[in-house]
Design a protein around this motif. Structure first.
Motif, PDB file in Angstrom:
ATOM      1  N   THR A   1     -26.781  27.620 -69.776  1.00 58.57           N
ATOM      2  CA  THR A   1     -25.866  27.052 -70.764  1.00 58.57           C
ATOM      3  C   THR A   1     -25.356  25.689 -70.307  1.00 58.57           C
ATOM      4  O   THR A   1     -25.385  25.383 -69.111  1.00 58.57           O
ATOM      5  CB  THR A   1     -24.679  28.013 -70.994  1.00 58.57           C
ATOM      6  OG1 THR A   1     -23.875  27.495 -72.056  1.00 58.57           O
ATOM      7  CG2 THR A   1     -23.807  28.157 -69.758  1.00 58.57           C
ATOM      8  N   TYR A   2     -24.907  24.906 -71.240  1.00 63.29           N
ATOM      9  CA  TYR A   2     -24.239  23.650 -70.924  1.00 63.29           C
ATOM     10  C   TYR A   2     -22.732  23.880 -70.974  1.00 63.29           C
ATOM     11  O   TYR A   2     -22.252  24.829 -71.610  1.00 63.29           O
ATOM     12  CB  TYR A   2     -24.687  22.538 -71.887  1.00 63.29           C
ATOM     13  CG  TYR A   2     -26.007  21.936 -71.454  1.00 63.29           C
ATOM     14  CD1 TYR A   2     -27.170  22.695 -71.475  1.00 63.29           C
ATOM     15  CD2 TYR A   2     -26.092  20.627 -70.991  1.00 63.29           C
ATOM     16  CE1 TYR A   2     -28.383  22.171 -71.044  1.00 63.29           C
ATOM     17  CE2 TYR A   2     -27.303  20.085 -70.562  1.00 63.29           C
ATOM     18  CZ  TYR A   2     -28.443  20.862 -70.588  1.00 63.29           C
ATOM     19  OH  TYR A   2     -29.633  20.341 -70.153  1.00 63.29           O
ATOM     20  N   VAL A   3     -21.992  22.990 -70.287  1.00 65.83           N
ATOM     21  CA  VAL A   3     -20.568  23.219 -70.074  1.00 65.83           C
ATOM     22  C   VAL A   3     -19.801  21.915 -70.332  1.00 65.83           C
ATOM     23  O   VAL A   3     -20.216  20.853 -69.861  1.00 65.83           O
ATOM     24  CB  VAL A   3     -20.337  23.682 -68.609  1.00 65.83           C
ATOM     25  CG1 VAL A   3     -18.864  23.926 -68.336  1.00 65.83           C
ATOM     26  CG2 VAL A   3     -21.149  24.940 -68.308  1.00 65.83           C
ATOM     27  N   ALA A  51     -17.937  10.174 -72.990  1.00 63.54           N
ATOM     28  CA  ALA A  51     -17.128  10.388 -71.788  1.00 63.54           C
ATOM     29  C   ALA A  51     -17.925  11.061 -70.670  1.00 63.54           C
ATOM     30  O   ALA A  51     -17.376  11.350 -69.607  1.00 63.54           O
ATOM     31  CB  ALA A  51     -15.909  11.243 -72.130  1.00 63.54           C
ATOM     32  N   GLU A  52     -19.195  11.335 -70.928  1.00 63.27           N
ATOM     33  CA  GLU A  52     -20.043  12.037 -69.955  1.00 63.27           C
ATOM     34  C   GLU A  52     -19.359  13.299 -69.437  1.00 63.27           C
ATOM     35  O   GLU A  52     -19.233  13.526 -68.227  1.00 63.27           O
ATOM     36  CB  GLU A  52     -20.434  11.099 -68.806  1.00 63.27           C
ATOM     37  CG  GLU A  52     -21.307   9.951 -69.298  1.00 63.27           C
ATOM     38  CD  GLU A  52     -21.745   9.004 -68.183  1.00 63.27           C
ATOM     39  OE1 GLU A  52     -21.794   9.418 -67.026  1.00 63.27           O
ATOM     40  OE2 GLU A  52     -22.040   7.837 -68.514  1.00 63.27           O
ATOM     41  N   ALA A  53     -18.935  14.128 -70.367  1.00 65.43           N
ATOM     42  CA  ALA A  53     -18.187  15.346 -70.026  1.00 65.43           C
ATOM     43  C   ALA A  53     -19.059  16.593 -69.981  1.00 65.43           C
ATOM     44  O   ALA A  53     -18.587  17.645 -69.563  1.00 65.43           O
ATOM     45  CB  ALA A  53     -17.070  15.556 -71.051  1.00 65.43           C
ATOM     46  N   ILE A  54     -20.317  16.490 -70.415  1.00 67.90           N
ATOM     47  CA  ILE A  54     -21.151  17.692 -70.556  1.00 67.90           C
ATOM     48  C   ILE A  54     -22.223  17.743 -69.469  1.00 67.90           C
ATOM     49  O   ILE A  54     -22.941  16.768 -69.257  1.00 67.90           O
ATOM     50  CB  ILE A  54     -21.806  17.735 -71.955  1.00 67.90           C
ATOM     51  CG1 ILE A  54     -20.727  17.676 -73.039  1.00 67.90           C
ATOM     52  CG2 ILE A  54     -22.667  18.989 -72.112  1.00 67.90           C
ATOM     53  CD1 ILE A  54     -21.277  17.587 -74.455  1.00 67.90           C
ATOM     54  N   PHE A  55     -22.297  18.905 -68.816  1.00 71.92           N
ATOM     55  CA  PHE A  55     -23.290  19.107 -67.754  1.00 71.92           C
ATOM     56  C   PHE A  55     -23.919  20.493 -67.912  1.00 71.92           C
ATOM     57  O   PHE A  55     -23.276  21.409 -68.429  1.00 71.92           O
ATOM     58  CB  PHE A  55     -22.623  19.057 -66.376  1.00 71.92           C
ATOM     59  CG  PHE A  55     -21.965  17.745 -66.073  1.00 71.92           C
ATOM     60  CD1 PHE A  55     -22.715  16.621 -65.737  1.00 71.92           C
ATOM     61  CD2 PHE A  55     -20.579  17.625 -66.140  1.00 71.92           C
ATOM     62  CE1 PHE A  55     -22.102  15.410 -65.471  1.00 71.92           C
ATOM     63  CE2 PHE A  55     -19.960  16.408 -65.868  1.00 71.92           C
ATOM     64  CZ  PHE A  55     -20.719  15.301 -65.535  1.00 71.92           C
ATOM     65  N   PRO A  56     -25.155  20.658 -67.395  1.00 71.45           N
ATOM     66  CA  PRO A  56     -25.718  22.004 -67.343  1.00 71.45           C
ATOM     67  C   PRO A  56     -24.952  22.840 -66.311  1.00 71.45           C
ATOM     68  O   PRO A  56     -24.381  22.289 -65.368  1.00 71.45           O
ATOM     69  CB  PRO A  56     -27.173  21.766 -66.895  1.00 71.45           C
ATOM     70  CG  PRO A  56     -27.182  20.430 -66.244  1.00 71.45           C
ATOM     71  CD  PRO A  56     -26.065  19.633 -66.849  1.00 71.45           C
ATOM     72  N   ASP A  57     -24.931  24.147 -66.495  1.00 72.57           N
ATOM     73  CA  ASP A  57     -24.135  24.987 -65.590  1.00 72.57           C
ATOM     74  C   ASP A  57     -24.673  24.978 -64.163  1.00 72.57           C
ATOM     75  O   ASP A  57     -23.976  25.381 -63.231  1.00 72.57           O
ATOM     76  CB  ASP A  57     -23.989  26.423 -66.131  1.00 72.57           C
ATOM     77  CG  ASP A  57     -25.304  27.147 -66.284  1.00 72.57           C
ATOM     78  OD1 ASP A  57     -26.377  26.546 -66.058  1.00 72.57           O
ATOM     79  OD2 ASP A  57     -25.265  28.339 -66.662  1.00 72.57           O
ATOM     80  N   SER A  58     -25.890  24.492 -63.985  1.00 68.41           N
ATOM     81  CA  SER A  58     -26.462  24.398 -62.638  1.00 68.41           C
ATOM     82  C   SER A  58     -25.910  23.206 -61.861  1.00 68.41           C
ATOM     83  O   SER A  58     -26.094  23.100 -60.654  1.00 68.41           O
ATOM     84  CB  SER A  58     -27.980  24.256 -62.743  1.00 68.41           C
ATOM     85  OG  SER A  58     -28.313  23.141 -63.558  1.00 68.41           O
ATOM     86  N   ASN A  60     -23.105  20.995 -60.045  1.00 69.52           N
ATOM     87  CA  ASN A  60     -21.854  21.298 -59.332  1.00 69.52           C
ATOM     88  C   ASN A  60     -20.612  20.890 -60.106  1.00 69.52           C
ATOM     89  O   ASN A  60     -19.569  21.518 -60.002  1.00 69.52           O
ATOM     90  CB  ASN A  60     -21.830  20.563 -57.981  1.00 69.52           C
ATOM     91  CG  ASN A  60     -22.730  21.232 -56.975  1.00 69.52           C
ATOM     92  OD1 ASN A  60     -23.090  22.401 -57.144  1.00 69.52           O
ATOM     93  ND2 ASN A  60     -23.109  20.497 -55.941  1.00 69.52           N
ATOM     94  N   ARG A  61     -20.721  19.816 -60.889  1.00 70.13           N
ATOM     95  CA  ARG A  61     -19.561  19.338 -61.649  1.00 70.13           C
ATOM     96  C   ARG A  61     -19.159  20.301 -62.751  1.00 70.13           C
ATOM     97  O   ARG A  61     -18.049  20.252 -63.261  1.00 70.13           O
ATOM     98  CB  ARG A  61     -19.859  17.944 -62.222  1.00 70.13           C
ATOM     99  CG  ARG A  61     -19.955  16.874 -61.143  1.00 70.13           C
ATOM    100  CD  ARG A  61     -20.553  15.598 -61.666  1.00 70.13           C
ATOM    101  NE  ARG A  61     -21.985  15.750 -61.941  1.00 70.13           N
ATOM    102  CZ  ARG A  61     -22.798  14.748 -62.280  1.00 70.13           C
ATOM    103  NH1 ARG A  61     -22.310  13.532 -62.407  1.00 70.13           N
ATOM    104  NH2 ARG A  61     -24.079  14.968 -62.500  1.00 70.13           N
ATOM    105  N   ALA A  62     -20.054  21.183 -63.135  1.00 72.87           N
ATOM    106  CA  ALA A  62     -19.753  22.153 -64.195  1.00 72.87           C
ATOM    107  C   ALA A  62     -19.028  23.381 -63.654  1.00 72.87           C
ATOM    108  O   ALA A  62     -18.292  24.047 -64.394  1.00 72.87           O
ATOM    109  CB  ALA A  62     -21.042  22.595 -64.875  1.00 72.87           C
ATOM    110  N   ALA A  63     -19.211  23.666 -62.367  1.00 72.94           N
ATOM    111  CA  ALA A  63     -18.758  24.941 -61.802  1.00 72.94           C
ATOM    112  C   ALA A  63     -17.312  25.320 -62.137  1.00 72.94           C
ATOM    113  O   ALA A  63     -17.061  26.438 -62.593  1.00 72.94           O
ATOM    114  CB  ALA A  63     -18.985  24.947 -60.299  1.00 72.94           C
TER     115      ALA A  63
END
Ligand code: SF4
Ligand code: F3S
Length: 104
Positions: A1-3, A51-58, A60-63
């Protein structure tokens, strides 16, 4: 999932909701989240966020945000169309330390 992560707070540009093929974004007062059970991992929302706020859950910034997305996506209303960004979005974009400002 994306976060969705901290950079979204107080910005809410909502470009992400416009491109999501499965409409799995949910909106709070000053933040959006993705429902992890509905996201199909297509990745199209990630480059759309100013804002570059979305990352894949893999990533580290999403954790720290995985549980927050899961929790609020069952409580907040679904959002499927872009709306105006928050009034001070440009000012808050790229500012660190917004995590404590999340409105629940
Ligand atoms: Fe929607 Fe795809 Fe983004 Fe998941 S990765 S939230 S399915 S646009
Ligand atoms: Fe937030 Fe970026 Fe979407 S700021 S509302 S994650 S386009």
């Amino acid at each position: 999932t994306y976060v969705v992560t901290e950079n979204c707070i107080r910005c809410k540009f909502t470009d992400c909701v416009e491109v999501c093929p499965v409409d799995c974004f949910y909106a709070g007062e000053n933040f959006l989240v993705i429902n992890p059970d509905e996201c199909i991992d297509c990745g199209v929302c990630e480059p759309e966020c100013p804002a570059e706020a979305i990352f894949p859950d893999s990533d580290n910034r999403a954790a720290p945000w995985i549980e927050i997305n899961a929790k609020y996506s069952t409580q907040w209303p679904n959002m499927t169309r872009k709306i105006d960004a928050m009034p001070d979005a440009e000012e808050w974009k790229d500012k660190p330390g917004k995590a404590a400002m999340l409105s629940e």
